[in-house]
Scaffold this active site. Structure first.
Site, PDB file in Angstrom:
ATOM      1  CB  CYS A 135      -1.039  -0.133   1.153  1.00 22.08           C
ATOM      2  SG  CYS A 135      -0.355   0.182   2.935  1.00 22.08           S
ATOM      3  CB  CYS A 136       1.141   3.919   0.822  1.00 21.95           C
ATOM      4  SG  CYS A 136       1.706   5.855   1.170  1.00 21.95           S
ATOM      5  CB  ILE A 137       5.587   5.060  -1.375  1.00 22.17           C
ATOM      6  CG1 ILE A 137       6.711   5.401  -2.455  1.00 22.17           C
ATOM      7  CG2 ILE A 137       6.057   4.398  -0.072  1.00 22.17           C
ATOM      8  CD1 ILE A 137       6.239   5.913  -3.654  1.00 22.17           C
ATOM      9  CB  THR A 197      -5.073  -0.369  -1.287  1.00 21.51           C
ATOM     10  OG1 THR A 197      -5.953   0.886  -1.392  1.00 21.51           O
ATOM     11  CG2 THR A 197      -4.663  -0.208  -0.098  1.00 21.51           C
TER      12      THR A 197
END
Length: 224
Positions: A135-137, A197
């Site tokens: 998730c994220c980066i 995500t």
């Protein structure tokens, strides 16, 4: 039996480690689903330490494993000891530590290198056809290692809501397919068993980020 999921952290704090809310959301959703989280981090120095009040680097030196232990309440293992055979899935929360401590994405973008321990773990889960949640980066790790994979970091057009959208363009240049998505959505690459995500790549309400991570965790467990 409860599914055993490795959660790999990159320190403690959004600007120089793992994003605390994302890491916590992963652990909460795993617990709620009856899964057993096993937390790991590499035993290496941080790239640097950021004063989270000023948003600026300091002269301090900290260790990624020691700092990650704050989130894990001390229940953490050296990433070098991870054995994929006893685990069902892998999840890596985001935070700039992914781009600074687990890789050099923060300074080199698509030309980055990835920590050998982290790359070995990702390749081991992939080779074993065990699901990986990012998730994220952290999807940039998959983009670098698995050419042609499908991931999301949210949107590919920069705006106030999506301040880090240029990340998607860099990932496309690595040969991966970026799927635009909303913060509460996930993308599943069934062939590579990747679930991604956007989380805090989006300027969103914290409960929406929590919900998106919950969907990621559920899909990872479904594939496990």
């Amino acid at each position: 039996m409860a599914k055993r999921v490795a959660v790999v952290l990159a320190g403690c704090g959004v600007f120089d480690g793992s994003e605390v809310h994302e890491a916590s959301a992963v652990l909460v959703h795993l617990s709620r689903a009856g899964a057993q989280a096993e937390v790991y981090a590499p035993n290496i120095p941080q790239m640097h330490v950021v004063d989270h009040v000023k948003g600026q680097p300091t002269q301090e030196q900290r260790n990624v494993l020691v700092e990650s232990a704050r989130i894990a309440r001390g229940n953490i293992k050296d990433l070098a000891t991870l054995d994929v055979k006893g685990l069902d899935a892998l999840i890596i929360p985001g935070g700039f530590g992914v781009a600074k401590n687990l890789s050099t994405w923060a300074t080199q973008g698509k030309n980055c290198s990835i920590s050998k321990e982290v790359e070995d773990v990702l390749r081991a889960f992939h080779a074993a056809h065990k699901p990986i949640g990012l998730c994220c980066i952290s999807p940039v790790l998959a983009a670098k290692i698995f050419p042609g994979c499908e991931v999301t970091v949210g949107h590919d057009t920069e705006c106030e809501q999506w301040p880090y959208a240029k990340t998607a363009e860099a990932m496309k240049e690595l040969g991966c397919r970026h799927i635009n998505s909303q913060v509460t959505e996930v993308h599943v690459d069934a062939r590579n068993r990747l679930v991604t995500t956007s989380a805090f790549m989006c300027n969103a309400r914290i409960h929406d980020i929590h919900d998106g991570i919950g969907k990621m965790v559920r899909e990872v467990l479904r594939l496990a």
